[in-house]
Design an enzyme around this catalytic site. Structure first.
Site, short mmCIF file in Angstrom:
data_model
loop_
_atom_site.label_atom_id
_atom_site.label_comp_id
_atom_site.label_asym_id
_atom_site.label_seq_id
_atom_site.Cartn_x
_atom_site.Cartn_y
_atom_site.Cartn_z
N ASP A 40 0.84 -1.19 0.00
CA ASP A 40 0.00 0.00 0.00
C ASP A 40 0.88 1.24 0.00
O ASP A 40 2.04 1.20 0.40
CB ASP A 40 -0.90 0.02 1.24
CG ASP A 40 -0.12 0.36 2.51
OD1 ASP A 40 -0.27 1.48 3.02
OD2 ASP A 40 0.65 -0.49 2.98
N GLY B 173 6.67 0.26 4.35
CA GLY B 173 5.49 -0.03 3.55
C GLY B 173 5.82 -0.09 2.08
O GLY B 173 6.94 -0.43 1.69
N GLU B 174 4.82 0.20 1.25
CA GLU B 174 4.99 0.23 -0.20
C GLU B 174 5.42 -1.12 -0.78
O GLU B 174 5.95 -1.19 -1.88
CB GLU B 174 6.01 1.31 -0.62
CG GLU B 174 5.65 2.70 -0.17
CD GLU B 174 6.74 3.71 -0.46
OE1 GLU B 174 7.63 3.42 -1.28
OE2 GLU B 174 6.71 4.79 0.14
N GLY B 175 5.21 -2.20 -0.02
CA GLY B 175 5.55 -3.52 -0.53
C GLY B 175 7.01 -3.89 -0.38
O GLY B 175 7.42 -4.95 -0.87
#
Length: 386
Positions: free
Chosen positions: A179, A322-324
């Site tokens: 996300d 985050g951000e994968g």
């Protein structure tokens, strides 16, 4: 269009093939590497084999990083180290290759897809391929108002399902899910606390960019207030996502459910994706069999949700951005497990004469000290007393 019925997913989702997994386990026993020597890599290879319905497993050739993006109104309470509405900049960094996840994805040769669900910016700020599933501009402030209307929540779930279908149809064989949001960890913590029946303080973490104690207290209070609004709608998962979720979280929930329907395995990233997975598990209890937990981010809400779903993280690196990114770190591990399961040779079979000799030895019985064959158990020599 009729209202979506999330209960339908219970019948649509099947578990990975148990028979194929047993065949994969049997193949592992025949490989030249002793069973257990590869640790969890053996387990990962067998899980992937069952998900693919293939023995030997196929190597992972076409993974994709899929990032759902949105801004959350709760960020206006200064519950994050990032300013409210800053997700637009984060998305731009990803698209320009300047974010940590973008750098690693480039190194691993993994294509990146960003899906704008509720960024707080003009729709024309990004290409149409990014914004075409957008539901609204930002999500509501969940401590005092709903994140979405029920229609918006349904549209977001359907958008996530559509993205899953697009990935499955395009040949993606493994999804790395993440996300890009500001305020997303606060909404995720509310969902976890509501579904696990815990207090706000148990699930309140420090976020991707660590916050100080005062900000943590504001975040905990916001989660507490949102939790009061969440509890009355726990029985309706769509309403729950509308009340205290957000367009990006609703889309990820639909995405995870449809990936399970399409038998497309997914690697979960941090607390936000894990919270969506927990909602999806409440909808369809077999769905978590199609997901892997990439890493332990240190967020208490993530740990609580993973424990509830009985998912064990593959890595513990303390990655919080985050951000994968954490899920991308786990990808080479999954690819290694698939390659080893697919390509390690099996032990050579013994020639027939050796097999026959072994059979004779097994049937021949034991020898006594003089080299004479001892009687089988239960037989007595002639003349022996009873």
């Amino acid at each position: 269009m009729s209202r979506i019925d999330l209960d339908d997913f219970t019948d649509l989702i099947e578990r990975p093939d148990a028979g194929v997994r047993r065949d994969a386990e049997a193949r592992r026993e025949r490989r030249i590497v002793p069973p257990g020597a590869l640790g969890r890599l053996d387990e990962l290879g067998e899980w992937l084999s069952a998900a693919q319905h293939a023995v030997p497993v196929r190597t992972v050739e076409r993974p994709r990083l899929v990032l759902f993006a949105g801004d959350h109104g709760i960020a206006a309470l200064d519950v994050s180290a990032r300013p409210a509405g800053d997700a637009e900049r984060l998305v731009r960094d990803v698209l320009e290759g300047a974010s940590p996840a973008a750098v690693l994805a480039r190194r691993l040769q993994v294509p990146v897809r960003v899906v704008d669900m509720a960024l707080d910016c003009d729709p024309d700020a990004f290409p149409e391929e990014v914004t075409r599933h957008r539901v609204r501009r930002g999500s509501g402030r969940i401590d005092i108002e709903d994140a979405l209307t029920l229609d918006e929540a349904e549209a977001a779930v359907r958008a996530g399902m559509a993205v899953a279908d697009e990935e499955a149809d395009s040949g993606t064989d493994l999804v790395v899910l993440g996300d890009v949001s500001v305020g997303g960890t606060t909404a995720a913590a509310v969902l976890v606390a509501a579904l696990c029946g815990t207090d706000a303080s148990v699930v309140t973490g420090r976020g991707g960019q660590p916050i100080d104690d005062l900000t943590w207290m504001r975040k905990c209070a916001a989660i507490r207030d949102a939790l009061r609004r969440a509890r009355p709608v726990l029985g309706d998962q769509l309403q729950l996502l509308a009340t205290v979720g957000g367009a990006d979280l609703a889309a990820m929930t639909g995405f995870l459910l449809q990936c399970a329907v399409r038998k497309l395995p997914v690697i979960l990233d941090g607390v936000v994706t894990t919270a969506c997975a927990l909602v999806a598990q409440r909808v369809a209890f077999r769905a978590p069999d199609w997901w892997l937990a990439a890493h332990d981010s240190g967020e208490p809400g993530q740990a609580k949700a993973l424990d509830r779903m009985a998912l064990e993280p593959l890595l513990t690196q303390g990655v919080k951005t985050g951000e994968g990114l954490g899920a991308l770190l786990a990808l080479p591990l999954v690819q290694a497990a698939a390659a080893l399961a697919a390509e390690l040779p099996e032990k050579p079979e013994k020639p027939e004469d050796e097999q026959a000799a072994d059979g004779e030895k097994e049937a021949g019985g034991r020898k006594d000290a003089d080299g004479q064959e001892e009687p089988d158990a239960g037989e007595r020599p002639e003349g022996s007393a009873e």
